[in-house]
Scaffold this motif. Structure first.
Motif, PDB file in Angstrom:
ATOM      1  N   ALA A 214       0.825  -1.203   0.000  1.00 40.71           N
ATOM      2  CA  ALA A 214       0.000   0.000   0.000  1.00 40.71           C
ATOM      3  C   ALA A 214       0.862   1.257   0.000  1.00 40.71           C
ATOM      4  CB  ALA A 214      -0.936   0.001   1.207  1.00 40.71           C
ATOM      5  N   VAL A 215       1.956   1.224   0.765  1.00 41.26           N
ATOM      6  CA  VAL A 215       2.878   2.364   0.806  1.00 41.26           C
ATOM      7  C   VAL A 215       3.510   2.580  -0.560  1.00 41.26           C
ATOM      8  CG1 VAL A 215       5.056   3.202   1.766  1.00 41.26           C
ATOM      9  CG2 VAL A 215       3.338   2.167   3.271  1.00 41.26           C
ATOM     10  N   GLU A 216       3.916   1.463  -1.219  1.00 37.50           N
ATOM     11  CA  GLU A 216       4.516   1.569  -2.548  1.00 37.50           C
ATOM     12  C   GLU A 216       3.531   2.158  -3.553  1.00 37.50           C
ATOM     13  OE1 GLU A 216       5.909  -2.253  -3.649  1.00 37.50           O
ATOM     14  OE2 GLU A 216       7.435  -2.364  -2.079  1.00 37.50           O
ATOM     15  N   VAL A 217       2.276   1.693  -3.489  1.00 33.16           N
ATOM     16  CA  VAL A 217       1.248   2.202  -4.408  1.00 33.16           C
ATOM     17  C   VAL A 217       1.020   3.695  -4.173  1.00 33.16           C
ATOM     18  CG1 VAL A 217      -1.186   2.097  -5.018  1.00 33.16           C
ATOM     19  CG2 VAL A 217       0.114  -0.020  -4.730  1.00 33.16           C
ATOM     20  N   LYS A 218       0.964   4.110  -2.901  1.00 33.57           N
ATOM     21  CA  LYS A 218       0.786   5.519  -2.589  1.00 33.57           C
ATOM     22  C   LYS A 218       1.940   6.360  -3.139  1.00 33.57           C
ATOM     23  CE  LYS A 218      -1.971   4.964   1.617  1.00 33.57           C
ATOM     24  NZ  LYS A 218      -1.991   5.147   3.087  1.00 33.57           N
ATOM     25  N   LYS A 219       3.160   5.841  -2.967  1.00 33.93           N
ATOM     26  CA  LYS A 219       4.321   6.554  -3.493  1.00 33.93           C
ATOM     27  C   LYS A 219       4.248   6.672  -5.014  1.00 33.93           C
ATOM     28  CE  LYS A 219       7.640   5.412   0.141  1.00 33.93           C
ATOM     29  NZ  LYS A 219       8.898   4.669   0.460  1.00 33.93           N
ATOM     30  N   SER A 220       3.859   5.559  -5.659  1.00 36.64           N
ATOM     31  CA  SER A 220       3.757   5.542  -7.114  1.00 36.64           C
ATOM     32  C   SER A 220       2.713   6.525  -7.604  1.00 36.64           C
ATOM     33  CB  SER A 220       3.420   4.119  -7.582  1.00 36.64           C
ATOM     34  OG  SER A 220       3.222   4.078  -8.983  1.00 36.64           O
ATOM     35  N   LEU A 221       1.553   6.550  -6.965  1.00 31.36           N
ATOM     36  CA  LEU A 221       0.493   7.473  -7.345  1.00 31.36           C
ATOM     37  C   LEU A 221       0.913   8.918  -7.116  1.00 31.36           C
ATOM     38  CD1 LEU A 221      -2.639   5.606  -5.947  1.00 31.36           C
ATOM     39  CD2 LEU A 221      -1.994   5.865  -8.353  1.00 31.36           C
ATOM     40  N   SER A 222       1.602   9.161  -6.004  1.00 24.50           N
ATOM     41  CA  SER A 222       2.062  10.505  -5.682  1.00 24.50           C
ATOM     42  C   SER A 222       3.073  10.987  -6.721  1.00 24.50           C
ATOM     43  CB  SER A 222       2.681  10.523  -4.288  1.00 24.50           C
ATOM     44  OG  SER A 222       3.192  11.794  -3.983  1.00 24.50           O
ATOM     45  N   LEU A 223       3.994  10.089  -7.122  1.00 23.53           N
ATOM     46  CA  LEU A 223       4.998  10.427  -8.126  1.00 23.53           C
ATOM     47  C   LEU A 223       4.347  10.723  -9.462  1.00 23.53           C
ATOM     48  CD1 LEU A 223       7.985  10.710  -8.821  1.00 23.53           C
ATOM     49  CD2 LEU A 223       8.034   8.244  -9.297  1.00 23.53           C
ATOM     50  N   LYS A 224       3.375   9.907  -9.859  1.00 28.62           N
ATOM     51  CA  LYS A 224       2.681  10.105 -11.131  1.00 28.62           C
ATOM     52  C   LYS A 224       1.920  11.423 -11.128  1.00 28.62           C
ATOM     53  CE  LYS A 224      -0.440   7.743 -14.337  1.00 28.62           C
ATOM     54  NZ  LYS A 224      -1.194   8.946 -14.664  1.00 28.62           N
ATOM     55  N   ALA A 225       1.278  11.736 -10.015  1.00 27.79           N
ATOM     56  CA  ALA A 225       0.539  12.992  -9.921  1.00 27.79           C
ATOM     57  C   ALA A 225       1.475  14.175 -10.038  1.00 27.79           C
ATOM     58  CB  ALA A 225      -0.228  13.047  -8.602  1.00 27.79           C
ATOM     59  N   ASP A 226       2.649  14.065  -9.436  1.00 26.67           N
ATOM     60  CA  ASP A 226       3.625  15.147  -9.491  1.00 26.67           C
ATOM     61  C   ASP A 226       4.133  15.359 -10.915  1.00 26.67           C
ATOM     62  OD1 ASP A 226       5.344  17.093  -8.127  1.00 26.67           O
ATOM     63  OD2 ASP A 226       6.964  15.723  -8.723  1.00 26.67           O
ATOM     64  N   VAL A 227       4.397  14.227 -11.599  1.00 23.75           N
ATOM     65  CA  VAL A 227       4.869  14.298 -12.988  1.00 23.75           C
ATOM     66  C   VAL A 227       3.799  14.929 -13.875  1.00 23.75           C
ATOM     67  CG1 VAL A 227       5.484  12.937 -15.017  1.00 23.75           C
ATOM     68  CG2 VAL A 227       6.484  12.395 -12.779  1.00 23.75           C
ATOM     69  N   ASP A 228       2.532  14.508 -13.711  1.00 19.91           N
ATOM     70  CA  ASP A 228       1.440  15.054 -14.525  1.00 19.91           C
ATOM     71  C   ASP A 228       1.267  16.549 -14.284  1.00 19.91           C
ATOM     72  OD1 ASP A 228       1.031  12.581 -15.533  1.00 19.91           O
ATOM     73  OD2 ASP A 228      -0.722  12.087 -14.296  1.00 19.91           O
ATOM     74  N   PHE A 229       1.391  16.966 -13.044  1.00 23.81           N
ATOM     75  CA  PHE A 229       1.218  18.375 -12.716  1.00 23.81           C
ATOM     76  C   PHE A 229       2.320  19.220 -13.352  1.00 23.81           C
ATOM     77  CE2 PHE A 229       1.997  21.999  -9.896  1.00 23.81           C
ATOM     78  CZ  PHE A 229       0.757  22.614  -9.960  1.00 23.81           C
ATOM     79  N   ARG A 230       3.567  18.703 -13.304  1.00 25.01           N
ATOM     80  CA  ARG A 230       4.677  19.431 -13.908  1.00 25.01           C
ATOM     81  C   ARG A 230       4.520  19.510 -15.419  1.00 25.01           C
ATOM     82  NH1 ARG A 230      10.207  17.821 -10.665  1.00 25.01           N
ATOM     83  NH2 ARG A 230       9.473  18.467  -8.601  1.00 25.01           N
ATOM     84  N   GLY A 231       3.979  18.459 -15.987  1.00 19.91           N
ATOM     85  CA  GLY A 231       3.741  18.471 -17.432  1.00 19.91           C
ATOM     86  C   GLY A 231       2.764  19.560 -17.815  1.00 19.91           C
ATOM     87  N   LEU A 232       1.735  19.750 -17.052  1.00 18.95           N
ATOM     88  CA  LEU A 232       0.757  20.801 -17.326  1.00 18.95           C
ATOM     89  C   LEU A 232       1.391  22.181 -17.182  1.00 18.95           C
ATOM     90  CD1 LEU A 232      -2.402  19.399 -15.512  1.00 18.95           C
ATOM     91  CD2 LEU A 232      -2.075  19.674 -17.983  1.00 18.95           C
ATOM     92  N   GLU A 233       2.233  22.321 -16.168  1.00 18.81           N
ATOM     93  CA  GLU A 233       2.917  23.602 -15.981  1.00 18.81           C
ATOM     94  C   GLU A 233       3.750  23.967 -17.192  1.00 18.81           C
ATOM     95  OE1 GLU A 233       5.170  23.327 -12.407  1.00 18.81           O
ATOM     96  OE2 GLU A 233       3.681  24.491 -11.283  1.00 18.81           O
ATOM     97  N   GLU A 234       4.440  22.966 -17.740  1.00 22.37           N
ATOM     98  CA  GLU A 234       5.283  23.206 -18.901  1.00 22.37           C
ATOM     99  C   GLU A 234       4.447  23.593 -20.110  1.00 22.37           C
ATOM    100  OE1 GLU A 234       7.495  19.698 -19.384  1.00 22.37           O
ATOM    101  OE2 GLU A 234       8.784  20.009 -17.630  1.00 22.37           O
ATOM    102  N   ILE A 235       3.295  22.942 -20.274  1.00 23.86           N
ATOM    103  CA  ILE A 235       2.421  23.240 -21.417  1.00 23.86           C
ATOM    104  C   ILE A 235       1.934  24.675 -21.360  1.00 23.86           C
ATOM    105  CG2 ILE A 235       0.161  22.739 -22.434  1.00 23.86           C
ATOM    106  CD1 ILE A 235       0.664  19.791 -21.678  1.00 23.86           C
ATOM    107  N   TYR A 236       1.489  25.124 -20.181  1.00 22.33           N
ATOM    108  CA  TYR A 236       0.912  26.460 -20.065  1.00 22.33           C
ATOM    109  C   TYR A 236       1.968  27.565 -20.038  1.00 22.33           C
ATOM    110  CZ  TYR A 236      -3.704  24.556 -19.303  1.00 22.33           C
ATOM    111  OH  TYR A 236      -4.894  23.915 -19.461  1.00 22.33           O
ATOM    112  N   SER A 237       3.206  27.196 -19.835  1.00 24.03           N
ATOM    113  CA  SER A 237       4.250  28.225 -19.786  1.00 24.03           C
ATOM    114  C   SER A 237       5.018  28.343 -21.098  1.00 24.03           C
ATOM    115  CB  SER A 237       5.220  27.918 -18.645  1.00 24.03           C
ATOM    116  OG  SER A 237       5.872  26.688 -18.884  1.00 24.03           O
ATOM    117  N   GLU A 238       4.767  27.514 -22.116  1.00 29.82           N
ATOM    118  CA  GLU A 238       5.472  27.570 -23.400  1.00 29.82           C
ATOM    119  C   GLU A 238       5.057  28.802 -24.203  1.00 29.82           C
ATOM    120  OE1 GLU A 238       4.735  24.028 -25.487  1.00 29.82           O
ATOM    121  OE2 GLU A 238       6.081  22.795 -24.276  1.00 29.82           O
ATOM    122  N   PRO A 239       6.027  29.441 -24.995  1.00 26.48           N
ATOM    123  CA  PRO A 239       5.683  30.565 -25.888  1.00 26.48           C
ATOM    124  C   PRO A 239       4.678  30.110 -26.921  1.00 26.48           C
ATOM    125  CG  PRO A 239       8.053  30.356 -25.607  1.00 26.48           C
ATOM    126  CD  PRO A 239       7.444  29.142 -24.984  1.00 26.48           C
ATOM    127  N   GLY A 240       3.751  30.946 -27.218  1.00 29.37           N
ATOM    128  CA  GLY A 240       2.730  30.597 -28.200  1.00 29.37           C
ATOM    129  C   GLY A 240       1.613  29.815 -27.611  1.00 29.37           C
TER     130      GLY A 240
END
Length: 260
Positions: A214-240
């Motif tokens: 359960a701890v491993e799954v929580k860590k995995s989900l937390s990591l995936k959520a962090d990666v997805d959030f950073r991806g969105l930040e990059e999309i909205y901050s790109e020129p154009g």
């Protein structure tokens, strides 16, 4: 129960000493007194007194037979042989009937009223129950429950009687069987305890594995959520991106002249 046993021991010691110093008809009087005593229910030690054994074959041998009856016999046995024994006084009759209940309780822990009334010469249930309550349970020689609906006496405890000749071997065998059964039961209980301990350890191990997973799954989900959030930040901050689009909307548009 300790008080009863102590009183029994004191009475036995008293009558053994008394019988050791008597002989003949005087010894017969000691035997009548012992078998009439309301608190004495064991007689084998008195039977073993040498002067008592010497009554065999004498004119006073009936007192030896009387003592043997109280050591091992019942009321019905007395009735069938009363012509060869001294007539009993009321205290002896009561004592022999009490001893009869103990004998019946040796082999059966549920005594039917009909059987008891027959063995004790009791004519009705009320008289029988009064006897069992006042002369047996109150005295302390038995404990049990009177079941009027089933018409029986359920024995929970009964005092033991003197061993009959030849009964010792049977009792040793019974105790040996009981000991073997107890050993087997103890072994079975120990095995069940070991099994329970093993299952408990396995359960704890499984629970730990589930918690770790359960701890491993929580860590995995937390990591995936962090990666997805950073991806969105990059999309909205790109020129154009969105900001450029908004800027383009706010810029004044060139008006076209109509074609004439």
């Amino acid at each position: 129960m300790m008080d009863i046993e102590r009183k029994q021991a004191d009475l036995i010691d008293h009558f053994v000493k008394l019988a050791s110093g008597q002989k003949g008809s005087a010894l017969g009087s000691v035997i009548v007194e012992a078998t009439s005593h309301p608190s004495l229910f064991a007689f084998s030690e008195i039977l073993a007194v040498p002067s008592v054994a010497k009554l065999e074959g004498t004119e006073n041998s009936v007192y030896l037979e009387l003592l043997r009856l109280f050591a091992h016999g019942t009321w019905s046995e007395y009735k069938s042989n009363s012509g060869n024994l001294p007539q009993l006084v009321p205290d002896q009759v009561l004592k022999l009937k009490q001893l009869t209940v103990l004998t019946l309780a040796e082999t059966n822990k549920v005594l039917l009223y009909d059987q008891l009334m027959l063995e004790l010469d009791v004519t009705n249930v009320r008289e029988l129950e009064d006897f069992l309550i006042n002369d047996c349970m109150y005295v302390g020689i038995v404990r049990g429950k009177l079941d009027q609906l089933r018409r029986c006496f359920e024995v929970q405890f009964a005092g033991g009687r003197d061993l009959r000749p030849g009964q010792l071997g049977s009792m040793i065998q019974t105790l040996s069987n009981w000991l073997a059964t107890s050993d087997n039961l103890l072994f079975s209980i120990q095995e069940k305890i070991k099994w329970a301990d093993t299952m408990s350890e396995l359960d704890k191990k499984h629970q730990k594995e589930v918690e770790d997973r359960a701890v491993e799954v929580k860590k995995s989900l937390s990591l995936k959520a962090d990666v997805d959030f950073r991806g969105l930040e990059e999309i909205y901050s790109e020129p154009g991106g969105v900001m450029d689009y908004e800027e383009d909307r706010s810029r004044p548009k060139r008006r076209r002249h109509p074609i004439s």
